[in-house]
Design a protein around this motif. Structure first.
Motif, PDB file in Angstrom:
ATOM      1  N   ALA A  81       0.880  -1.231   0.097  1.00 54.89           N
ATOM      2  CA  ALA A  81       0.076  -0.060   0.028  1.00 54.89           C
ATOM      3  C   ALA A  81       0.823   1.375  -0.061  1.00 54.89           C
ATOM      4  O   ALA A  81       0.497   2.203  -0.872  1.00 54.89           O
ATOM      5  CB  ALA A  81      -0.768   0.050   1.374  1.00 54.89           C
ATOM      6  N   VAL A  82       1.952   1.176   0.707  1.00 49.65           N
ATOM      7  CA  VAL A  82       2.767   2.440   0.663  1.00 49.65           C
ATOM      8  C   VAL A  82       3.638   2.645  -0.390  1.00 49.65           C
ATOM      9  O   VAL A  82       3.764   3.712  -1.186  1.00 49.65           O
ATOM     10  CB  VAL A  82       3.770   2.279   2.147  1.00 49.65           C
ATOM     11  N   GLY A  84       2.726   1.601  -3.306  1.00 55.72           N
ATOM     12  CA  GLY A  84       1.802   1.976  -4.458  1.00 55.72           C
ATOM     13  C   GLY A  84       1.400   3.473  -4.292  1.00 55.72           C
ATOM     14  O   GLY A  84       1.587   4.093  -5.602  1.00 55.72           O
ATOM     15  N   ARG A  85       1.439   4.086  -3.225  1.00 55.40           N
ATOM     16  CA  ARG A  85       1.262   5.534  -2.940  1.00 55.40           C
ATOM     17  C   ARG A  85       2.394   6.293  -3.651  1.00 55.40           C
ATOM     18  O   ARG A  85       2.162   7.261  -4.229  1.00 55.40           O
ATOM     19  CB  ARG A  85       0.947   6.095  -1.589  1.00 55.40           C
ATOM     20  N   VAL A  86       3.672   5.742  -3.064  1.00 55.70           N
ATOM     21  CA  VAL A  86       4.675   6.351  -3.563  1.00 55.70           C
ATOM     22  C   VAL A  86       4.959   6.366  -4.988  1.00 55.70           C
ATOM     23  O   VAL A  86       5.565   7.401  -5.751  1.00 55.70           O
ATOM     24  CB  VAL A  86       6.001   5.712  -2.654  1.00 55.70           C
ATOM     25  N   ASP A  88       2.878   5.998  -7.431  1.00 56.83           N
ATOM     26  CA  ASP A  88       1.951   7.102  -8.036  1.00 56.83           C
ATOM     27  C   ASP A  88       2.423   8.606  -8.062  1.00 56.83           C
ATOM     28  O   ASP A  88       2.281   9.339  -8.649  1.00 56.83           O
ATOM     29  CB  ASP A  88       0.563   7.072  -7.252  1.00 56.83           C
ATOM     30  N   ALA A  89       2.875   8.678  -6.792  1.00 58.41           N
ATOM     31  CA  ALA A  89       3.453  10.190  -6.731  1.00 58.41           C
ATOM     32  C   ALA A  89       4.930  10.464  -7.070  1.00 58.41           C
ATOM     33  O   ALA A  89       5.015  11.486  -7.701  1.00 58.41           O
ATOM     34  CB  ALA A  89       3.575  10.427  -5.018  1.00 58.41           C
ATOM     35  N   GLY A  95       9.135   3.432  -5.500  1.00 58.34           N
ATOM     36  CA  GLY A  95       8.664   2.487  -4.849  1.00 58.34           C
ATOM     37  C   GLY A  95       9.664   1.461  -4.551  1.00 58.34           C
ATOM     38  O   GLY A  95       9.768   0.778  -3.293  1.00 58.34           O
TER      39      GLY A  95
END
Length: 149
Positions: A81-82, A84-86, A88-89, A95
């Motif tokens: 989850a972490v 994936g967010r990183v 995306d950003a 990642g």
């Protein structure tokens, strides 16, 4: 080499192998580095099982393995989850940075376990609650096909 030392070495290896992923761009180089990093994963899984088995009494071994597997699954889900967010950003390098950071934390934890001076947990082959044997129960000895008490 004791299991705790092997775990520390495998964790350090996975940390060092994952660091280049934070800056590599060529697909072949990334693939080769991922393959090299992945070599340590089965080693760490086996060592975790060995260390769990050597540190808990036999009657609670199944429960200990369950807790270990649940913690591993929860950690993997949280890290995905972490990461994936990183990603995306900030893209793939971010990642891979999450993975390298997690590997650093794992190495620190593994190496700090080397200083653990707690004594070995005594093994008991008896279950926590014992029941008296049933004298009328018999079993067959397969080699002679005779009933034995």
């Amino acid at each position: 080499m004791p299991g705790r030392r092997r775990q520390g070495a495998a964790a350090a290896y996975i940390t060092l192998a994952s660091l280049p992923l934070t800056f590599l761009d060529a697909p072949l180089a990334v693939g080769a580095t991922l393959a090299l990093t992945g070599l340590a994963v089965p080693v760490l899984l086996v060592l975790a099982s060995v260390l769990i088995e050597s540190s808990v009494p036999r009657p609670v071994l199944t429960q200990a393995f369950t807790w270990g597997n649940s913690a591993s699954a929860a950690g993997s889900a949280g890290a995905a989850a972490v990461a994936g967010r990183v990603v995306d950003a900030g893209g793939a390098h971010g990642g891979f940075g999450v993975a390298a950071g997690a590997a650093v934390v794992m190495t620190i934890l593994a190496l700090s376990g080397l200083r653990d001076s707690s004594p070995e947990v005594p093994k008991s082959s008896e279950p926590a609650e014992t029941t008296p044997p049933n004298p009328s129960a018999t079993r067959r000895d397969s080699s002679t096909n005779h009933k034995t008490p």
